[in-house]
Design a protein around this motif. Sequence first.
Motif, short mmCIF file in Angstrom:
data_model
loop_
_atom_site.label_atom_id
_atom_site.label_comp_id
_atom_site.label_asym_id
_atom_site.label_seq_id
_atom_site.Cartn_x
_atom_site.Cartn_y
_atom_site.Cartn_z
N VAL A 4 0.81 -1.06 0.19
CA VAL A 4 -0.31 -0.06 -0.01
C VAL A 4 1.02 1.32 0.01
O VAL A 4 0.83 2.23 -1.02
N GLY B 207 2.55 1.75 -3.44
CA GLY B 207 1.42 2.07 -4.46
C GLY B 207 1.13 3.58 -4.08
O GLY B 207 0.79 4.25 -5.33
N VAL B 208 0.98 4.34 -2.93
CA VAL B 208 0.49 5.57 -2.73
C VAL B 208 1.84 6.52 -3.11
O VAL B 208 1.59 7.33 -3.57
N LEU C 174 1.73 6.81 -6.84
CA LEU C 174 0.62 7.62 -7.24
C LEU C 174 1.21 9.09 -7.00
O LEU C 174 0.72 9.93 -7.85
N GLN D 226 -7.62 7.91 -7.85
CA GLN D 226 -6.84 6.89 -7.56
C GLN D 226 -6.49 6.40 -6.07
O GLN D 226 -6.57 5.34 -5.80
N LEU D 227 -6.33 7.45 -5.29
CA LEU D 227 -5.87 7.21 -4.08
C LEU D 227 -7.09 6.80 -3.02
O LEU D 227 -7.17 5.84 -2.29
N CYS E 202 -9.68 5.30 -4.39
CA CYS E 202 -9.98 3.69 -4.92
C CYS E 202 -9.09 2.76 -4.34
O CYS E 202 -9.41 1.83 -3.70
N VAL E 203 -7.96 3.15 -4.30
CA VAL E 203 -6.96 2.54 -3.37
C VAL E 203 -7.37 2.03 -1.85
O VAL E 203 -7.23 1.05 -1.41
N ASP F 180 -10.28 -0.09 -1.56
CA ASP F 180 -9.68 -1.53 -1.80
C ASP F 180 -9.06 -2.12 -0.52
O ASP F 180 -9.59 -3.08 -0.18
N ALA F 181 -8.25 -1.27 0.02
CA ALA F 181 -7.44 -1.64 1.18
C ALA F 181 -8.46 -1.99 2.57
O ALA F 181 -8.34 -2.85 3.21
#
Length: 76
Positions: free
Chosen positions: A20, A23-24, A27, A40-41, A43-44, A47-48
């Motif tokens: 995570v 990914g952050v 982004l 996008q953040l 959405c991430v 999902d998390a």
Amino acid sequence: MTYGRFGVMVAGLSFLAGLVAGGVAGLLYAPQSGARTRRQLACVGDDAKERAGEMVEDATEAAQRVVERGRRLVDI
């Protein structure tokens, strides 16, 4: 050296946290607009949150199975 189930769980959670965080960071440094990055953040994050909820449910079910197994062993 053995870590048992607790060690495996800690390693898994550490891996997910790193995933995570990576990914952050990716982004945040991507060459795109701020609005798109925020979407996008979000959405991430969603999902998390969903995955964490699933992990909690799985852990709760596993704990309940262990408790039930313990109760059966005590009753024998």
